[in-house]
Write an enzyme that holds these catalytic residues in place. Structure first.
Site, PDB file in Angstrom:
ATOM      1  N   CYS A  84       0.824  -1.227   0.000  1.00  0.00           N
ATOM      2  CA  CYS A  84       0.000   0.000   0.000  1.00  0.00           C
ATOM      3  C   CYS A  84       0.852   1.267   0.000  1.00  0.00           C
ATOM      4  CB  CYS A  84      -0.944  -0.004   1.188  1.00  0.00           C
ATOM      5  SG  CYS A  84      -2.037  -1.432   1.208  1.00  0.00           S
ATOM      6  N   CYS A 210     -13.820  -0.009   8.168  1.00  0.00           N
ATOM      7  CA  CYS A 210     -12.853  -0.460   7.159  1.00  0.00           C
ATOM      8  C   CYS A 210     -12.843   0.480   5.962  1.00  0.00           C
ATOM      9  CB  CYS A 210     -13.237  -1.841   6.635  1.00  0.00           C
ATOM     10  SG  CYS A 210     -13.472  -3.088   7.905  1.00  0.00           S
ATOM     11  N   LYS A 331     -10.618   5.713   4.466  1.00  0.00           N
ATOM     12  CA  LYS A 331     -11.954   5.307   4.916  1.00  0.00           C
ATOM     13  C   LYS A 331     -13.046   5.815   3.970  1.00  0.00           C
ATOM     14  CE  LYS A 331     -14.580   3.495   6.206  1.00  0.00           C
ATOM     15  NZ  LYS A 331     -16.013   3.548   6.109  1.00  0.00           N
ATOM     16  N   HIS A 335      -9.376   3.468  -1.280  1.00  0.00           N
ATOM     17  CA  HIS A 335      -8.013   2.937  -1.178  1.00  0.00           C
ATOM     18  C   HIS A 335      -7.677   2.023  -2.358  1.00  0.00           C
ATOM     19  CE1 HIS A 335      -4.302   1.560   0.374  1.00  0.00           C
ATOM     20  NE2 HIS A 335      -4.718   0.574   1.139  1.00  0.00           N
TER      21      HIS A 335
HETATM   22  N1  COA Z   1     -17.080   1.659   3.987  1.00  0.00           N
HETATM   23  C1  COA Z   1     -18.327   2.091   3.754  1.00  0.00           C
HETATM   24  N2  COA Z   1     -19.200   1.443   2.961  1.00  0.00           N
HETATM   25  C2  COA Z   1     -18.778   0.326   2.380  1.00  0.00           C
HETATM   26  C3  COA Z   1     -17.487  -0.184   2.565  1.00  0.00           C
HETATM   27  C4  COA Z   1     -16.625   0.532   3.401  1.00  0.00           C
HETATM   28  N3  COA Z   1     -15.395   0.082   3.619  1.00  0.00           N
HETATM   29  N4  COA Z   1     -17.356  -1.331   1.860  1.00  0.00           N
HETATM   30  C5  COA Z   1     -18.528  -1.518   1.228  1.00  0.00           C
HETATM   31  N5  COA Z   1     -19.372  -0.534   1.535  1.00  0.00           N
HETATM   32  C6  COA Z   1     -20.778  -0.411   1.118  1.00  0.00           C
HETATM   33  C7  COA Z   1     -20.972  -0.667  -0.360  1.00  0.00           C
HETATM   34  O1  COA Z   1     -20.975   0.536  -1.101  1.00  0.00           O
HETATM   35  C8  COA Z   1     -22.322  -1.329  -0.367  1.00  0.00           C
HETATM   36  O2  COA Z   1     -23.311  -0.307  -0.237  1.00  0.00           O
HETATM   37  P1  COA Z   1     -24.725  -0.431  -1.025  1.00  0.00           P
HETATM   38  O3  COA Z   1     -25.354  -1.691  -0.482  1.00  0.00           O
HETATM   39  O4  COA Z   1     -25.416   0.828  -0.652  1.00  0.00           O
HETATM   40  O5  COA Z   1     -24.337  -0.536  -2.464  1.00  0.00           O
HETATM   41  C9  COA Z   1     -22.354  -2.138   0.921  1.00  0.00           C
HETATM   42  O6  COA Z   1     -21.446  -1.448   1.807  1.00  0.00           O
HETATM   43  C10 COA Z   1     -21.902  -3.582   0.762  1.00  0.00           C
HETATM   44  O7  COA Z   1     -20.746  -3.573  -0.049  1.00  0.00           O
HETATM   45  P2  COA Z   1     -19.940  -4.860  -0.432  1.00  0.00           P
HETATM   46  O8  COA Z   1     -18.986  -4.481  -1.520  1.00  0.00           O
HETATM   47  O9  COA Z   1     -20.885  -5.992  -0.670  1.00  0.00           O
HETATM   48  O10 COA Z   1     -19.139  -5.136   0.898  1.00  0.00           O
HETATM   49  P3  COA Z   1     -18.250  -6.394   1.203  1.00  0.00           P
HETATM   50  O11 COA Z   1     -18.856  -7.069   2.397  1.00  0.00           O
HETATM   51  O12 COA Z   1     -17.996  -7.215  -0.009  1.00  0.00           O
HETATM   52  O13 COA Z   1     -16.850  -5.727   1.648  1.00  0.00           O
HETATM   53  C11 COA Z   1     -15.411  -5.025   3.413  1.00  0.00           C
HETATM   54  C12 COA Z   1     -16.781  -4.862   2.753  1.00  0.00           C
HETATM   55  C13 COA Z   1     -15.307  -3.979   4.527  1.00  0.00           C
HETATM   56  C14 COA Z   1     -15.258  -6.427   3.985  1.00  0.00           C
HETATM   57  C15 COA Z   1     -14.310  -4.778   2.337  1.00  0.00           C
HETATM   58  O14 COA Z   1     -14.490  -3.505   1.764  1.00  0.00           O
HETATM   59  C16 COA Z   1     -12.912  -4.885   2.925  1.00  0.00           C
HETATM   60  O15 COA Z   1     -12.387  -5.967   3.134  1.00  0.00           O
HETATM   61  N6  COA Z   1     -12.237  -3.737   3.139  1.00  0.00           N
HETATM   62  C17 COA Z   1     -10.845  -3.736   3.596  1.00  0.00           C
HETATM   63  C18 COA Z   1      -9.897  -3.748   2.421  1.00  0.00           C
HETATM   64  C19 COA Z   1      -8.463  -3.910   2.857  1.00  0.00           C
HETATM   65  O16 COA Z   1      -8.129  -4.779   3.641  1.00  0.00           O
HETATM   66  N7  COA Z   1      -7.562  -3.057   2.339  1.00  0.00           N
HETATM   67  C20 COA Z   1      -6.171  -3.099   2.677  1.00  0.00           C
HETATM   68  C21 COA Z   1      -5.911  -2.339   3.902  1.00  0.00           C
HETATM   69  S1  COA Z   1      -4.204  -2.025   4.215  1.00  0.00           S
END
Ligand code: COA
Length: 388
Positions: A84, A210, A331, A335
């Site tokens: 990252c 997240c 957030k 990212h």
């Molecule tokens: N913050 C806010 N809203 C989020 C979000 C987030 N991080 N991630 C998804 N959403 C929203 C989507 O827009 C969607 O909204 P909608 O229903 O109105 O369209 C809903 O939440 C569900 O989204 P979806 O893509 O199905 O979520 P998911 O369960 O597949 O993934 C996480 C959500 C948080 C698990 C995923 O984004 C994640 O793993 N994030 C971390 C990524 C990471 O590790 N990066 C490296 C860091 S160093």
């Protein structure tokens, strides 16, 4: 050594982009050149960051491809990868090349696609991300990025009494900042209740703690002293520190200290000749709310253990004593990992030029960017920018 300055920046909106990586990078790079008023023929080299293209889209050896696509012909073009922290690492090398007289004008930036437009869903993308964790000791345990940051945050809660509500305050703040950023992945406010009621990903992180998976590109034009004086509003790079820590996490002396973040910050502060108290605002790597707590402590803005209470007291919000992530941070802004580092540079530069609109920090002179790579931070790059 000459001074290096940023004279142009550009980035795409972060979110979903169903175009090739080279096309997406061009959508950030060409506006950066326009912003600088620099012609393609003036650019000496391209320093470019991408992390996952080979795994997600069978798209490797991207530096010459993006150089071609952005119309640069045959300038030296090189790719950097540091998880990252990928594009800040490219930025570090671009600045050092300019400072050492190797190049006068460098285009630097990064691009990534992480959303399902790649044909990859959340579980599989989570598995791909964890390739940055230790192959021998960490990956076989099934640990994930949310999981490893959750473990550290749990420990912080136990050691210092940090609460889920304090973490939620960080999400609320960054979403509020993101409403003022037209390029943010999420432009919507949220509330403490909405964060705490969102689905649990891994204790203590709810979905709203997240960062999302995002697509996007970002770029900056870095020039030498000789060139900077002819630009309207150059922003000087006055400090750059890079730190690397032991992998796996279990080898780190004190995981909560994020020692490489402290090393990187100390190097950047020393080089710039300033202290944490003189920084007017910062962009930090808030991949999870708990990561922002650790960042504000490692950078010396608050005492160890005070990151949660400081956020809850509004000290890190716009208008507070040290605004953290006025862009919305990872957030809310999003990212796209290889693009995140230079997107922080974009925010620093626009803030220092007083061009950040409704998210403008009041008359800033010094901005700091803190970019992390690898699980819980095996790489950190800290950049200090100041108004010229
Ligand atoms: N913050 C806010 N809203 C989020 C979000 C987030 N991080 N991630 C998804 N959403 C929203 C989507 O827009 C969607 O909204 P909608 O229903 O109105 O369209 C809903 O939440 C569900 O989204 P979806 O893509 O199905 O979520 P998911 O369960 O597949 O993934 C996480 C959500 C948080 C698990 C995923 O984004 C994640 O793993 N994030 C971390 C990524 C990471 O590790 N990066 C490296 C860091 S160093």
């Amino acid at each position: 050594m000459t001074r290096a300055s940023v004279v142009g920046v550009g980035m795409t909106k972060f979110g979903t982009h169903d175009i090739t990586l080279a096309e997406l990078f061009a959508e950030a790079a060409l506006p950066a050149l326009d912003d600088a008023g620099v012609g393609r023929g003036d650019v000496d080299a391209l320093y470019f960051g991408n992390t996952l293209g080979g795994m997600t889209e069978n798209d490797t050896h991207l530096a010459p491809k993006v150089a071609t696509h952005t119309g640069f012909g045959r300038i030296p073009a090189q790719r950097f990868e540091d998880a990252c922290a990928t594009s800040t690492n490219a930025f570090k090398h671009a600045v050092q090349a300019v400072e050492n007289g190797i190049h006068d004008v460098v285009l630097v930036g990064g691009v990534e696609k992480c959303t399902p437009v790649t044909g990859i869903d959340t579980p599989e993308m989570t598995r791909i991300f964890v390739s940055a964790a230790d192959r021998q000791y960490e990956q076989p345990t099934g640990i994930t990025f949310p999981g490893v940051f959750a473990l550290m945050t749990k420990r912080h809660m136990e050691q210092y009494g940090t609460t889920e509500e304090q973490l939620a305050e960080i999400a609320v703040k960054n979403h509020a900042h993101g409403t003022h950023n037209p390029r943010a992945h999420f432009g919507k406010d949220t509330s403490i209740e909405a964060v705490l009621d969102s689905p649990l990903v891994v204790d203590p992180f709810h979905l709203m703690d997240c960062c999302p998976f995002s697509d996007g590109g970002s770029a900056a034009v870095v020039v030498s002293d000789e060139y900077a004086d002819s630009f309207d509003a150059p922003v000087d790079v006055t400090g750059l520190g890079h730190g690397t820590d032991l992998v796996p996490v279990s080898d780190k002396a004190d995981p909560l200290a994020t020692q490489a973040a402290r090393d990187a910050a100390e190097r950047a502060y020393d080089q710039a000749g300033i202290t944490a108290g003189e920084v007017d605002f910062c962009e930090v790597h808030d991949c999870f709310t708990g990561a922002e707590v650790l960042a504000t402590e490692a950078l010396g803005f608050v005492e160890d253990g005070e990151g949660g209470p400081a956020a809850a007291a509004g000290r890190t919000a716009l208008g507070g004593d040290i605004p953290v992530n006025p862009s919305g941070g990872l957030k809310a802004k999003g990212h796209p990992i290889g693009a995140t580092g230079t997107a922080q540079i974009v925010e620093l530069t626009e803030q220092l030029r007083d061009e950040a609109g409704d998210r403008q920090v009041e008359s800033p002179s010094v901005g700091l960017a803190h970019n992390l790579g690898g699980d819980t931070g095996s790489a950190f790059v800290t950049t200090m920018e100041e108004r010229a």
